[in-house]
Design a protein around this motif. Sequence first.
Motif, PDB file in Angstrom:
ATOM      1  N   GLU A 180      48.021  30.558  19.320  1.00  0.00           N
ATOM      2  CA  GLU A 180      47.765  30.283  17.905  1.00  0.00           C
ATOM      3  C   GLU A 180      46.371  30.733  17.499  1.00  0.00           C
ATOM      4  O   GLU A 180      46.173  31.277  16.403  1.00  0.00           O
ATOM      5  N   ILE A 181      45.410  30.548  18.375  1.00  0.00           N
ATOM      6  CA  ILE A 181      44.047  30.994  18.090  1.00  0.00           C
ATOM      7  C   ILE A 181      44.010  32.520  18.030  1.00  0.00           C
ATOM      8  O   ILE A 181      43.381  33.108  17.149  1.00  0.00           O
ATOM      9  N   GLU A 223      36.337  28.084  13.983  1.00  0.00           N
ATOM     10  CA  GLU A 223      36.521  26.642  14.173  1.00  0.00           C
ATOM     11  C   GLU A 223      38.011  26.392  14.299  1.00  0.00           C
ATOM     12  O   GLU A 223      38.783  26.723  13.407  1.00  0.00           O
ATOM     13  N   VAL A 224      38.430  25.835  15.425  1.00  0.00           N
ATOM     14  CA  VAL A 224      39.847  25.645  15.709  1.00  0.00           C
ATOM     15  C   VAL A 224      40.117  24.173  16.008  1.00  0.00           C
ATOM     16  O   VAL A 224      39.238  23.439  16.440  1.00  0.00           O
ATOM     17  N   ALA A 225      41.342  23.772  15.768  1.00  0.00           N
ATOM     18  CA  ALA A 225      41.751  22.412  16.089  1.00  0.00           C
ATOM     19  C   ALA A 225      41.939  22.298  17.593  1.00  0.00           C
ATOM     20  O   ALA A 225      42.351  23.247  18.260  1.00  0.00           O
ATOM     21  N   SER A 226      41.642  21.136  18.119  1.00  0.00           N
ATOM     22  CA  SER A 226      41.782  20.957  19.565  1.00  0.00           C
ATOM     23  C   SER A 226      43.242  21.004  19.995  1.00  0.00           C
ATOM     24  O   SER A 226      43.537  21.236  21.158  1.00  0.00           O
ATOM     25  N   GLU A 227      44.169  20.815  19.048  1.00  0.00           N
ATOM     26  CA  GLU A 227      45.591  20.862  19.376  1.00  0.00           C
ATOM     27  C   GLU A 227      46.142  22.286  19.418  1.00  0.00           C
ATOM     28  O   GLU A 227      47.263  22.498  19.869  1.00  0.00           O
ATOM     29  N   GLY A 244      51.266  19.115   6.914  1.00  0.00           N
ATOM     30  CA  GLY A 244      50.642  19.067   8.227  1.00  0.00           C
ATOM     31  C   GLY A 244      49.803  17.811   8.343  1.00  0.00           C
ATOM     32  O   GLY A 244      49.801  16.953   7.475  1.00  0.00           O
ATOM     33  N   SER A 245      49.102  17.718   9.429  1.00  0.00           N
ATOM     34  CA  SER A 245      48.218  16.581   9.616  1.00  0.00           C
ATOM     35  C   SER A 245      46.833  17.089   9.983  1.00  0.00           C
ATOM     36  O   SER A 245      46.682  18.194  10.500  1.00  0.00           O
ATOM     37  N   LEU A 246      45.845  16.290   9.694  1.00  0.00           N
ATOM     38  CA  LEU A 246      44.482  16.661  10.027  1.00  0.00           C
ATOM     39  C   LEU A 246      44.266  16.573  11.529  1.00  0.00           C
ATOM     40  O   LEU A 246      44.831  15.711  12.201  1.00  0.00           O
ATOM     41  N   SER A 247      43.446  17.451  12.023  1.00  0.00           N
ATOM     42  CA  SER A 247      43.117  17.428  13.437  1.00  0.00           C
ATOM     43  C   SER A 247      42.161  16.277  13.709  1.00  0.00           C
ATOM     44  O   SER A 247      41.275  15.976  12.912  1.00  0.00           O
ATOM     45  N   ARG A 248      42.348  15.629  14.820  1.00  0.00           N
ATOM     46  CA  ARG A 248      41.426  14.550  15.182  1.00  0.00           C
ATOM     47  C   ARG A 248      40.068  15.113  15.599  1.00  0.00           C
ATOM     48  O   ARG A 248      39.041  14.484  15.419  1.00  0.00           O
ATOM     49  N   ARG A 249      40.099  16.312  16.157  1.00  0.00           N
ATOM     50  CA  ARG A 249      38.858  16.903  16.656  1.00  0.00           C
ATOM     51  C   ARG A 249      38.942  18.412  16.541  1.00  0.00           C
ATOM     52  O   ARG A 249      39.979  19.006  16.830  1.00  0.00           O
ATOM     53  N   THR A 250      37.870  19.042  16.116  1.00  0.00           N
ATOM     54  CA  THR A 250      37.823  20.501  16.080  1.00  0.00           C
ATOM     55  C   THR A 250      36.763  20.977  17.060  1.00  0.00           C
ATOM     56  O   THR A 250      35.889  20.215  17.477  1.00  0.00           O
ATOM     57  N   ARG A 251      36.872  22.226  17.400  1.00  0.00           N
ATOM     58  CA  ARG A 251      35.852  22.825  18.271  1.00  0.00           C
ATOM     59  C   ARG A 251      35.554  24.220  17.769  1.00  0.00           C
ATOM     60  O   ARG A 251      36.398  24.878  17.159  1.00  0.00           O
ATOM     61  N   LYS A 252      34.351  24.659  18.007  1.00  0.00           N
ATOM     62  CA  LYS A 252      33.943  25.992  17.587  1.00  0.00           C
ATOM     63  C   LYS A 252      33.958  26.893  18.810  1.00  0.00           C
ATOM     64  O   LYS A 252      33.439  26.525  19.867  1.00  0.00           O
ATOM     65  N   ILE A 253      34.580  28.047  18.645  1.00  0.00           N
ATOM     66  CA  ILE A 253      34.603  29.012  19.741  1.00  0.00           C
ATOM     67  C   ILE A 253      33.993  30.311  19.237  1.00  0.00           C
ATOM     68  O   ILE A 253      34.126  30.672  18.069  1.00  0.00           O
ATOM     69  N   ASN A 254      33.309  30.976  20.110  1.00  0.00           N
ATOM     70  CA  ASN A 254      32.679  32.246  19.800  1.00  0.00           C
ATOM     71  C   ASN A 254      33.511  33.341  20.456  1.00  0.00           C
ATOM     72  O   ASN A 254      33.623  33.386  21.680  1.00  0.00           O
ATOM     73  N   VAL A 255      34.098  34.207  19.654  1.00  0.00           N
ATOM     74  CA  VAL A 255      34.933  35.287  20.169  1.00  0.00           C
ATOM     75  C   VAL A 255      34.116  36.569  20.117  1.00  0.00           C
ATOM     76  O   VAL A 255      33.581  36.928  19.065  1.00  0.00           O
TER      77      VAL A 255
END
Length: 96
Positions: free
Chosen positions: A84-85, A75-79, A52-63
């Motif tokens: 998938e989440i 913490e999920v990848a922006s892609e 795979g490849s590293l994500s350029r940017r991640t974001r944190k979401i509160n479920v």
Amino acid sequence: REVKTFIDPVTELEMPYTPGGRFIHVPPPEPVTTWATDFGPAWWKNPDFVIGSLSRRTRKINVVNTLTRDKHLLEVASEETLLEIQDRYTDCNKHA
């Protein structure tokens, strides 16, 4: 990318920095004639081993589970897509 290196203060030679010990395809710390270099590309440069490849940017979401009021910070990848989440969230909540 290459293995990190450092300059040995005693021998003043550039050596691979492997604090956990040598691993496959890393040359020995001192020059020796018994080390074979005919194994092809090192495993970290071989495209067959890329998973795979590293994500350029991640974001944190509160479920938040509105029924039980459980909260999980992911913490999920922006892609990543919403599906998938959701698939990853099922580890925290089987009813998602």
